[in-house]
Design a protein around this motif. Structure first.
Motif, PDB file in Angstrom:
ATOM      1  N   VAL A  51      81.214  88.883  36.575  1.00 14.43           N
ATOM      2  CA  VAL A  51      81.137  89.126  38.195  1.00 14.43           C
ATOM      3  C   VAL A  51      79.957  89.926  38.180  1.00 14.43           C
ATOM      4  CG1 VAL A  51      82.114  90.820  39.628  1.00 14.43           C
ATOM      5  CG2 VAL A  51      83.656  89.373  38.234  1.00 14.43           C
ATOM      6  N   GLY A  54      77.190  87.439  38.747  1.00 11.31           N
ATOM      7  CA  GLY A  54      77.445  86.745  40.122  1.00 11.31           C
ATOM      8  C   GLY A  54      77.012  87.615  41.166  1.00 11.31           C
ATOM      9  N   LEU A  55      77.146  88.814  41.120  1.00  8.32           N
ATOM     10  CA  LEU A  55      76.926  89.693  42.251  1.00  8.32           C
ATOM     11  C   LEU A  55      75.337  89.836  42.182  1.00  8.32           C
ATOM     12  CD1 LEU A  55      79.644  92.439  42.297  1.00  8.32           C
ATOM     13  CD2 LEU A  55      79.183  90.696  44.131  1.00  8.32           C
ATOM     14  N   LEU A  58      73.526  87.351  44.153  1.00  6.99           N
ATOM     15  CA  LEU A  58      73.456  87.176  45.763  1.00  6.99           C
ATOM     16  C   LEU A  58      72.409  87.885  46.555  1.00  6.99           C
ATOM     17  CD1 LEU A  58      77.125  88.683  46.315  1.00  6.99           C
ATOM     18  CD2 LEU A  58      76.372  86.319  46.266  1.00  6.99           C
ATOM     19  N   LYS A  72      77.440  97.602  49.346  1.00  7.70           N
ATOM     20  CA  LYS A  72      77.788  96.930  48.109  1.00  7.70           C
ATOM     21  C   LYS A  72      79.279  96.383  48.184  1.00  7.70           C
ATOM     22  CE  LYS A  72      74.328  99.220  45.553  1.00  7.70           C
ATOM     23  NZ  LYS A  72      73.983 100.232  44.469  1.00  7.70           N
ATOM     24  N   ALA A  75      79.719  93.464  50.068  1.00  9.98           N
ATOM     25  CA  ALA A  75      79.395  92.375  49.118  1.00  9.98           C
ATOM     26  C   ALA A  75      80.385  91.720  48.401  1.00  9.98           C
ATOM     27  CB  ALA A  75      78.005  92.573  48.353  1.00  9.98           C
ATOM     28  N   ILE A  76      81.131  92.815  47.753  1.00 11.44           N
ATOM     29  CA  ILE A  76      82.163  92.613  46.701  1.00 11.44           C
ATOM     30  C   ILE A  76      83.362  91.866  47.370  1.00 11.44           C
ATOM     31  CG2 ILE A  76      83.555  93.552  45.204  1.00 11.44           C
ATOM     32  CD1 ILE A  76      81.610  95.580  44.283  1.00 11.44           C
ATOM     33  N   LYS A  78      83.375  90.201  50.097  1.00 11.26           N
ATOM     34  CA  LYS A  78      82.706  88.750  50.691  1.00 11.26           C
ATOM     35  C   LYS A  78      82.686  87.890  49.308  1.00 11.26           C
ATOM     36  CE  LYS A  78      78.880  86.279  52.771  1.00 11.26           C
ATOM     37  NZ  LYS A  78      77.587  86.482  53.290  1.00 11.26           N
ATOM     38  N   PHE A  79      82.212  88.464  48.286  1.00 14.41           N
ATOM     39  CA  PHE A  79      82.160  87.359  47.217  1.00 14.41           C
ATOM     40  C   PHE A  79      83.410  87.038  46.487  1.00 14.41           C
ATOM     41  CE2 PHE A  79      82.212  87.497  42.430  1.00 14.41           C
ATOM     42  CZ  PHE A  79      81.186  86.179  42.250  1.00 14.41           C
ATOM     43  N   THR A  80      84.541  87.895  46.681  1.00 12.34           N
ATOM     44  CA  THR A  80      85.875  87.617  46.132  1.00 12.34           C
ATOM     45  C   THR A  80      86.921  87.354  47.383  1.00 12.34           C
ATOM     46  OG1 THR A  80      86.544  90.031  46.742  1.00 12.34           O
ATOM     47  CG2 THR A  80      85.875  89.624  44.426  1.00 12.34           C
ATOM     48  N   LYS A  81      86.164  87.016  48.398  1.00 14.88           N
ATOM     49  CA  LYS A  81      86.865  86.501  49.515  1.00 14.88           C
ATOM     50  C   LYS A  81      88.409  87.399  49.846  1.00 14.88           C
ATOM     51  CE  LYS A  81      84.720  82.153  48.883  1.00 14.88           C
ATOM     52  NZ  LYS A  81      84.781  80.798  48.659  1.00 14.88           N
TER      53      LYS A  81
END
Length: 85
Positions: A51, A54-55, A58, A72, A75-76, A78-81
């Protein structure tokens, strides 16, 4: 940022020390519990490191990390939806 191998090595060192103490005391049940705990924690740590990697992907590497804690968190999300759609 610490490397993946350094983090996993630290985890292994902590477990190795405890495992050696259990082995010196001939405590097989403790050794089994430590072995299982190490494997479980290693898998969880690998996921967290994936993770993190992956972040980190971005944003461009040449951009300094000057985002706020709120940015931040967004962003997390958004990343994890998990955010609202």
């Amino acid at each position: 940022m610490r490397t993946r191998s350094r983090i996993i090595g630290s985890l292994e060192g902590v477990y190795r020390e405890a495992f050696d103490k259990a082995a010196a005391g001939d405590d097989q049940s403790r050794m089994d519990a430590l072995d299982f705990g190490f494997q479980r924690d290693q898998v969880l740590l690998e996921v967290l490191l994936d993770v993190r990697d992956g972040l980190a992907g971005l944003r461009p590497d040449d951009t300094p990390d000057e985002s706020s804690l709120l940015d931040k968190a967004r962003a997390i999300r958004k990343f994890t939806k998990l955010g609202s759609r």
